[in-house]
Design a protein around this motif. Structure first.
Motif, short mmCIF file in Angstrom:
data_model
loop_
_atom_site.label_atom_id
_atom_site.label_comp_id
_atom_site.label_asym_id
_atom_site.label_seq_id
_atom_site.Cartn_x
_atom_site.Cartn_y
_atom_site.Cartn_z
N GLU A 197 0.83 -1.20 0.00
CA GLU A 197 0.00 0.00 0.00
C GLU A 197 0.87 1.26 0.00
O GLU A 197 0.59 2.23 -0.72
N LEU A 198 1.91 1.26 0.82
CA LEU A 198 2.77 2.44 0.88
C LEU A 198 3.44 2.72 -0.46
O LEU A 198 3.49 3.87 -0.93
N THR A 199 4.01 1.67 -1.07
CA THR A 199 4.70 1.89 -2.35
C THR A 199 3.72 2.27 -3.44
O THR A 199 4.06 3.03 -4.36
N GLU A 200 2.49 1.77 -3.38
CA GLU A 200 1.50 2.13 -4.39
C GLU A 200 1.07 3.58 -4.25
O GLU A 200 0.87 4.29 -5.23
N LEU A 201 0.95 4.04 -2.99
CA LEU A 201 0.48 5.40 -2.75
C LEU A 201 1.57 6.46 -2.92
O LEU A 201 1.31 7.56 -3.44
N PHE A 202 2.79 6.17 -2.48
CA PHE A 202 3.80 7.22 -2.36
C PHE A 202 5.03 7.04 -3.24
O PHE A 202 5.87 7.94 -3.29
N GLY A 203 5.21 5.91 -3.90
CA GLY A 203 6.36 5.76 -4.78
C GLY A 203 7.20 4.55 -4.43
O GLY A 203 6.82 3.69 -3.62
N THR A 204 8.38 4.50 -5.04
CA THR A 204 9.25 3.35 -4.89
C THR A 204 9.88 3.34 -3.50
O THR A 204 9.97 4.37 -2.82
N PRO A 205 10.36 2.16 -3.07
CA PRO A 205 11.05 2.10 -1.77
C PRO A 205 12.23 3.05 -1.68
O PRO A 205 12.52 3.59 -0.60
N ALA A 206 12.95 3.26 -2.78
CA ALA A 206 14.08 4.20 -2.75
C ALA A 206 13.62 5.61 -2.42
O ALA A 206 14.36 6.38 -1.79
N GLU A 207 12.40 5.95 -2.85
CA GLU A 207 11.87 7.28 -2.55
C GLU A 207 11.31 7.35 -1.13
O GLU A 207 11.39 8.39 -0.47
N LEU A 208 10.75 6.24 -0.64
CA LEU A 208 10.10 6.23 0.68
C LEU A 208 11.08 6.02 1.82
O LEU A 208 10.82 6.46 2.94
N ARG A 209 12.16 5.28 1.57
CA ARG A 209 13.11 4.91 2.62
C ARG A 209 12.39 4.25 3.81
O ARG A 209 12.46 4.74 4.94
N PRO A 210 11.68 3.16 3.61
CA PRO A 210 10.90 2.56 4.70
C PRO A 210 11.79 1.90 5.75
O PRO A 210 12.88 1.40 5.45
N VAL A 211 11.31 1.89 6.97
CA VAL A 211 11.97 1.20 8.08
C VAL A 211 10.90 0.44 8.87
O VAL A 211 9.71 0.78 8.83
N VAL A 212 11.36 -0.60 9.55
CA VAL A 212 10.50 -1.38 10.42
C VAL A 212 10.96 -1.15 11.87
O VAL A 212 12.15 -1.20 12.16
N GLN A 213 9.98 -0.92 12.74
CA GLN A 213 10.29 -0.61 14.14
C GLN A 213 9.31 -1.34 15.04
O GLN A 213 8.12 -1.45 14.73
#
Length: 993
Positions: free
Chosen positions: A842-858
């Motif tokens: 959902e995040l990548t679909e809404l806001f762009g590629t992982p390189a653009e989002l820089r996602p982290v897990v916490q």
């Protein structure tokens, strides 16, 4: 200056102007090879005894080898500083780095021998103490940690200099010599000594300007009118008790007097000393005048002349040159472009200003950076009726103009222990050194109220003519820091006067409980509502009805003051038809009598169009200007009552200076110009004038000193606002008596943090630390950041979740999404792999590629209230700790609290309660209260980190989730930069704008 063989270039940042014990100034600078002749001349003027104390043997003259040694320095292992006045040496100090055996050494040796020599004529002025502060700062900068000095036992003055400095010392006696060793790290005692010396010196420098024994007005016109001639008349008409001279280079040689005042073509022609020169000549003539004053030994200048920084870049350079020139002669300056100074003390009676009338003596000190605002303040404090009645007068008034030298800080130093000033009122358009101002304000406010209004708050630009340090802090933050320092900060000059009049003659309220009584139910209700709006706790108003007599008011006020549940009383009054001034006087007497019986509680009056009550309440203390009282009889005319100046679109701060040979050079103030032109000539004397005769008995007589005067206000809102300011200030005074302490934490690793910081800074001048580096540094201070793992792919996210354990949160950390949960860049409480992968998609679909989002897990933290903690080192204000709730409360409303670092435990407690959204932390609407103790500890640990390591210039913890038990720091950032060469622990210096 130094030759190419020297190891370091000339350290220009060691140059500084300092104020000495007697209020004069000196220049401190490094000694160079060009100073050989100055050094020889200086040494020739030192007595044989002083030479003996310096060299332990008769030493009548310096050899060529000595001169070479004492003027050639590498500015690292061998450093010499000189204090100069008029370009000539008055004292020297030097250190030589030594090793374990006392032999010359280089780094890493961290000890040095230090020696002083002060010209006999300048001993006792505090020169050696000032030089010790500066040479110690230089030594610390060059890696030296200890000084050693050998002194003959008979040289008690120098031993006292070392012993009184406040450093940790070791003293021994061997072979007839006293050996002193002391560390150079500032201690609480050394800082206290330094600040006390600074206060005495700067206060004395202002005292010389406000209490001169003789005054010369330079630029006095030959014809009536004009700035110089007006000021001369104002000084004489005020009954100045010292010697007065008129100076103009265009005077005919045979002119001996002007308006009875001795006239001279130059200040050099004046037979006796001149303490103060008021300069009104055009700007291009000022350097010549300053030279004459310096050569004649004038102690200080009030420069009325304009055409300096107020006129553009060229004028700014002229202003800097003016300050350098005056300080080189040991003189201080008020101005340029100043309105002038006033001292109403009967011992002085000085009106060296453009104000045409002398204000009534009183207990309020006034400082204004604007001449126009200064006029307005004087007018509002001293007029009759038409607003707040003047129940007290002015002690001293200073209008600083461009504030090139003497500033509000200097005047605060003077007011701090001035027995004739009980309340300080300041109008500031800029604060040149906020860090020092807050320090001085805190100390002053602990002794007497300090009320400040700031102009140009929202312009973001310093007024023309003012040179100030740049600050990144918004006005709201600066205001919060001033309030923390005990400053009563108001928004208008009306509020400034309202608060000042209350504080000048009424006691501080012991609490916020207010009794309201009067003969108007409506006015009482308005006062009640105003009290609630200002955070006070009013009792229901007592309506005495319109038929109430003065005796009824007396009985009601006496009962209210005797009530233990009442801390202050507001009396509301409307006119009684037919009684007139007699009824006003009776009511005023009744109120004053009842108030005098209970002197520990303040009383205020709200009146509506009572022509005589305001004057009667102030015991007939007229606020109208006094009629001129000449030293000798002369024809007089009634002086016009002052009126508040009408605003002008482009009103100058002061009138233009007049040309010496033509009288006025431009427009002048209507009051001064009209008055001087209409006044007939009159004789005056240069001898000390007799005190002005007392005013005839009548309505203008002031009450006896110490009489309980009651301030009257034309509106309930103004009275209550002033009372609320007094209540807050009284609470600050009570809190300041026990400021708390900075706690120690055993798990803090200060040395380890310093090593980490040094290693990071070795890679560059300034940098933002990475996540791992940030966590490591914060961990040294017991601040643990919730672990977050990068998730560049869905599989990486799953692996991170397995390592951390479910449930987890998935966050986008791109700058445009960071800390913006409202945009949907955060997914919480992901309980298993399926939910995590779906959220990732959902995040990548809404806001762009992982390189653009820089996602982290916490890992999920316990539920609580999201907050933000920040610390920043501002170049002007110093280190500031800020706290607020995360999200819209901070970003949209700016709801942040601020405190100066280091923060005490009491300040940390008050900080989290200072924000408007604080109820969310303490169980608002049935929610669970958070762990405020854990939050306070976090604030204290961040404060310690920034205070211990000035290289840490910014810390942000966001969000910090505070739960009912414990807290979690979910994200953090730290920025480092090399510390400044000189910080607030450095030696005393005058600002160089």
């Amino acid at each position: 200056m130094q030759t190419s063989s020297d190891r370091h270039e000339y350290p220009a940042h060691w140059e500084a102007d300092v104020v000495l014990r007697d209020g004069g100034t000196a220049r401190v600078r490094p000694i160079t090879v060009d100073d050989a002749e100055r050094l020889v001349s200086f040494y020739e003027q030192v007595s044989d005894e002083s030479k003996y104390y310096r060299f332990f043997a008769p030493y009548p003259r310096l050899s060529a080898k000595d001169v070479h040694r004492f003027t050639h320095h590498d500015f690292v292992d061998r450093v010499g500083l000189a204090a100069t006045v008029g370009g000539e040496f008055i004292a020297t100090v030097r250190y030589d780095r030594i090793g374990a055996g006392g032999t010359p050494a280089s780094a890493p040796a961290d000890e040095a021998e230090v020696a002083f020599l002060v010209q006999d004529a300048h001993q006792g002025r505090g020169v050696a103490s000032a030089l010790l502060e500066h040479i110690a700062a230089v030594a610390r900068e060059r890696g030296i940690r200890r000084f050693a000095a050998e002194v003959l036992p008979a040289n008690t003055k120098m031993i006292k200099v070392f012993m009184d400095a406040g450093y940790t010392q070791k003293r021994s006696f061997e072979d007839g010599v006293v050996r002193l060793e002391f560390g150079l790290e500032p201690t609480d005692r050394s800082l206290a000594v330094q600040y006390a010396r600074e206060q005495r010196a700067e206060a004395r420098s202002v005292q010389r300007l406000l209490q001169p024994g003789s005054v010369a007005v330079i630029g006095t016109g030959r014809t009536p009118g004009g700035v110089g001639r007006s000021i001369l008349g104002n000084v004489a008409d005020a009954g100045y008790t010292g010697r007065l001279y008129a100076v103009n280079s265009a005077f005919p040689e045979d002119l001996k007097e002007i308006d009875g005042v001795p006239a001279r073509r130059s200040v050099r022609e004046i037979e006796g000393p001149v303490d103060l020169a008021v300069v009104t000549v055009p700007a291009e003539r000022v350097p010549e005048v300053v030279t004459d004053c310096g050569e004649h030994g004038v102690q200080g200048l009030v420069v009325i002349s304009a055409g300096y920084a107020d006129s553009g870049p060229d004028g700014r350079q002229r202003q800097r040159a003016l300050v350098r020139q005056a300080r080189s002669y040991g003189m201080r300056i008020i101005g340029p472009n100043a309105f002038g100074v006033i001292n109403t003390s009967p011992r002085v009676r000085l009106n060296a200003s453009l104000a045409p009338e002398m204000p009534r003596p009183g207990r309020i000190g006034l400082f204004a950076q604007s001449g126009a605002i200064g006029i307005a303040l004087l007018s509002r404090l001293h007029r009759r009726g038409g607003g707040v009645t003047g129940v007290t007068g002015v002690s001293t008034f200073v209008s600083s103009g461009n504030r090139a030298d003497v500033s509000g800080n200097d005047v605060l130093q003077y007011w701090y222990d001035d027995p004739e000033t009980d309340v300080a009122l300041m109008y500031l358009e800029s604060i040149g050194n906020p860090r020092k101002f807050t320090r001085l304000a805190r100390r002053t406010a602990a002794a007497k109220p300090l009320v400040v209004v700031q102009g140009a708050r929202h312009g973001g630009v310093a007024p023309q003519g003012h040179a100030v340090r740049a600050t990144r802090l918004p006005h709201a933050t600066v205001s919060a820091l001033l309030r923390q320092a005990g400053v009563i900060r108001v928004d208008t000059i009306t509020d400034l006067v309202d608060a000042g009049l209350l504080l000048a003659r009424q006691p501080l309220p012991p609490g916020p409980r207010v009794a309201i009584l009067g003969n108007s139910e409506s006015l009482g209700l308005l006062t009640y509502d105003a009290c609630l709006s200002e955070g006070l706790r009013p009792q229901p108003p007592l309506d005495l009805t319109t038929a109430a007599s003065a005796d009824d008011f007396h009985r009601a006020l006496s009962r209210a003051l005797a009530d233990d549940t009442c801390d202050a009383v507001v009396v509301t009054a409307i006119p009684t038809v037919g009684e007139g001034s007699a009824g006003d006087a009776a009511l005023a007497a009744a109120l004053r009598s009842a108030a005098a019986a209970v002197p520990a509680k303040p009383v205020l009056v709200v009146h509506v169009e009572l022509g005589g009550l305001a004057e009667a309440l102030s015991a007939a203390a007229s606020t109208a200007p006094q009629a001129p009282q000449p030293a000798e009889p002369r024809p007089t005319e009634p002086a016009p009552a002052p009126t508040e100046p009408a605003p002008a679109p482009t009103e100058p701060r002061t009138p233009p200076a007049e040309a010496e040979d033509t009288g006025p050079a431009g427009p002048r103030t209507p009051e001064a110009g009209d008055r001087r032109a209409a006044a007939p000539p009159h004789p005056r004397s240069a001898a000390p004038a007799a005190p002005a005769a007392p005013h005839p008995a009548g309505p203008a007589d002031p009450p006896p000193e110490g009489t309980r005067l009651i301030p009257a206000y034309p509106a309930a809102e103004r009275a209550v606002r002033a009372l609320a300011q007094a209540v807050s200030y009284a609470q600050w005074r009570r809190d300041a008596a026990d400021p708390g302490k900075v706690p120690e934490y055993e798990d803090i690793d200060e040395r380890g943090a310093a090593e980490l910081i040094a290693g990071h800074l070795a890679r560059g001048q300034g940098l933002a630390l990475g996540d791992e580096e940030t966590c490591e540094l914060l961990g040294r201070y017991g601040i643990h950041v919730h672990r977050a793992l990068p998730a560049p792919t869905p599989d990486d996210a799953v692996a991170a979740a397995r390592a951390l354990g479910y449930p987890v949160a998935l966050k986008a950390t791109a700058p445009h999404l960071r800390h913006r949960a409202d945009l949907g860049g955060v997914r919480l409480d992901l309980a298993d792999e399926e939910q995590l992968r779906r959220a990732y998609a959902e995040l990548t679909e809404l806001f762009g590629t992982p390189a653009e989002l820089r996602p982290v897990v916490q890992g999920m933290a316990p539920r609580g209230v999201d907050t933000v903690v920040r610390a920043v080192i501002d170049p002007a204000a110093g280190a500031v700790l800020s706290f607020g709730l995360a999200g819209a409360a901070t970003q949209l409303l700016g709801d942040m609290g601020h405190r100066l670092i280091p923060v005490t435990d009491r300040e940390a407690t008050s900080l989290i309660r200072s924000v408007r959204t604080a109820p969310l932390l303490f169980g608002w609407r049935g929610s669970a209260p958070v762990d405020s103790a854990a939050l306070e500890e976090l604030l204290l640990r961040v404060s310690r980190l920034v205070d211990d390591h000035p290289e840490v210039v910014a810390v942000t913890l966001e969000p910090v989730v505070v739960a009912p038990r414990g807290l979690s720091v979910l994200s953090a950032s730290v920025r480092l930069a090399p510390p400044p060469a000189r910080d607030d622990l450095g030696p005393r210096t005058l600002p160089a704008y």
